[in-house]
Design a protein around this motif. Structure first.
Motif, PDB file in Angstrom:
ATOM      1  N   ILE A  89      31.871  33.701  49.149  1.00  8.32           N
ATOM      2  CA  ILE A  89      33.174  33.010  48.461  1.00  8.32           C
ATOM      3  C   ILE A  89      32.633  33.085  47.008  1.00  8.32           C
ATOM      4  CG2 ILE A  89      34.115  30.757  47.854  1.00  8.32           C
ATOM      5  CD1 ILE A  89      34.366  30.396  50.630  1.00  8.32           C
ATOM      6  N   PHE A  90      31.350  32.463  46.704  1.00  7.32           N
ATOM      7  CA  PHE A  90      30.957  32.561  45.271  1.00  7.32           C
ATOM      8  C   PHE A  90      30.800  33.990  44.649  1.00  7.32           C
ATOM      9  CE2 PHE A  90      29.517  28.183  46.621  1.00  7.32           C
ATOM     10  CZ  PHE A  90      30.081  27.509  45.663  1.00  7.32           C
ATOM     11  N   HIS A 132      34.513  35.440  43.896  1.00  3.46           N
ATOM     12  CA  HIS A 132      35.014  34.809  43.113  1.00  3.46           C
ATOM     13  C   HIS A 132      34.216  35.263  41.583  1.00  3.46           C
ATOM     14  CE1 HIS A 132      37.441  31.514  41.294  1.00  3.46           C
ATOM     15  NE2 HIS A 132      36.621  31.289  40.485  1.00  3.46           N
ATOM     16  N   TYR A 133      32.876  35.423  41.680  1.00  6.03           N
ATOM     17  CA  TYR A 133      32.123  35.999  40.372  1.00  6.03           C
ATOM     18  C   TYR A 133      32.601  37.134  40.045  1.00  6.03           C
ATOM     19  CZ  TYR A 133      28.304  37.093  37.384  1.00  6.03           C
ATOM     20  OH  TYR A 133      27.407  37.475  36.097  1.00  6.03           O
ATOM     21  N   HIS A 169      35.416  39.071  40.892  1.00  9.22           N
ATOM     22  CA  HIS A 169      36.873  39.491  41.070  1.00  9.22           C
ATOM     23  C   HIS A 169      37.617  38.033  40.475  1.00  9.22           C
ATOM     24  CE1 HIS A 169      36.118  43.196  43.359  1.00  9.22           C
ATOM     25  NE2 HIS A 169      34.978  42.293  43.992  1.00  9.22           N
ATOM     26  N   ALA A 170      37.199  37.350  39.513  1.00 10.82           N
ATOM     27  CA  ALA A 170      37.768  36.262  39.025  1.00 10.82           C
ATOM     28  C   ALA A 170      38.968  36.521  38.269  1.00 10.82           C
ATOM     29  CB  ALA A 170      36.813  35.218  38.325  1.00 10.82           C
ATOM     30  N   ARG A 182      43.843  38.120  40.335  1.00 11.90           N
ATOM     31  CA  ARG A 182      44.242  37.201  41.282  1.00 11.90           C
ATOM     32  C   ARG A 182      44.364  37.898  42.616  1.00 11.90           C
ATOM     33  NH1 ARG A 182      42.789  32.154  39.813  1.00 11.90           N
ATOM     34  NH2 ARG A 182      43.154  31.740  37.610  1.00 11.90           N
ATOM     35  N   LEU A 200      41.270  38.665  44.321  1.00  9.37           N
ATOM     36  CA  LEU A 200      40.759  37.678  44.476  1.00  9.37           C
ATOM     37  C   LEU A 200      41.043  36.905  46.070  1.00  9.37           C
ATOM     38  CD1 LEU A 200      38.481  35.731  43.553  1.00  9.37           C
ATOM     39  CD2 LEU A 200      40.003  34.310  42.624  1.00  9.37           C
ATOM     40  N   HIS A 256      38.919  36.914  49.589  1.00 14.03           N
ATOM     41  CA  HIS A 256      38.764  35.488  50.408  1.00 14.03           C
ATOM     42  C   HIS A 256      39.316  35.481  51.749  1.00 14.03           C
ATOM     43  CE1 HIS A 256      36.557  33.592  47.014  1.00 14.03           C
ATOM     44  NE2 HIS A 256      37.735  33.594  46.307  1.00 14.03           N
TER      45      HIS A 256
END
Length: 205
Positions: free
Chosen positions: A92-93, A96-97, A99-100, A103, A106, A110
């Motif tokens: 998850i981190f 997010h790092y 492909h922040a 949207r 992301l 996920h």
């Protein structure tokens, strides 16, 4: 002089007591195995020599290896869930790092991560006893030493070591290796296809 003879007499007494204990074990029968985790595997009317128990079984009363049929305790289920949560949180981190800013990617990644962990977990549970059921059976954990049986291999004759190391806490060790194998297989097969569908060949990660 008297002070020197007392320790010597004590040592001789301890040595004689140890010899008597060994002779008593031999006279009591051949079924008793030395060490904490050595046992005999039984099949029909025959029993094997003392050694390590097969996967999914543990020794009872230093004699026979018995199959593990105990259900997992709530604490053991929480332990398994915590270990499954570690790769989930790590990815998850990581997602997010990297492909922040996008949207759509992301959210899709996920969802893919959660599904990969869920499918790997289900496949792992189905692979263990009882196979094909969403349930697990364990040998239980009686003491901390059950996690480290390799340090408790006995030496009956004080020279040769009898290797009785096995997964005493079955399946709390091996289940994570199986889960990791399923999870990595899903990650290297499903996720590249998803990324390729989302971004095309340009951002194939």
């Amino acid at each position: 002089m008297l002070a020197l003879t007392r320790p010597r007499g004590l040592l001789i007494g301890i040595f004689n007591l140890a010899i008597l204990c060994l002779l008593w074990d031999q006279a009591a029968g051949q079924d008793v195995c030395p060490g904490r985790y050595c046992g005999r595997a039984s099949s029909e009317n025959t029993t094997s020599d003392c050694g390590s128990c097969t996967r999914g079984s543990r020794v009872v009363n230093h004699t026979l290896c018995v199959s593990c049929v105990s259900p997992l305790s709530p604490y053991q289920w929480l332990y398994l869930l915590f270990m499954v949560f570690i790769p989930l949180a790590f990815n998850i981190f990581r997602i997010h790092y990297h492909h922040a800013k996008d949207r759509i990617n992301l959210v899709a990644l996920h969802v893919s991560n959660v599904l990969e962990v869920l499918v790997a977990t289900i496949l792992t549970v189905l692979s263990f006893q009882p196979q094909g059921e969403v349930n697990l059976q364990t040998c239980g954990v009686d003491r901390i030493a059950d996690w480290y049986p390799i340090f408790y291999n006995p030496s009956p004759d004080f020279f040769n070591t009898l290797h009785c190391t096995s997964e005493v806490v079955y399946p709390l060790y091996s289940i994570f290796f199986v889960f990791a194998a399923y999870y990595l297989l899903l990650v290297v097969t499903a996720r590249p296809v998803l990324i390729f569908k989302l971004n095309g060949s340009k951002n194939f990660d």
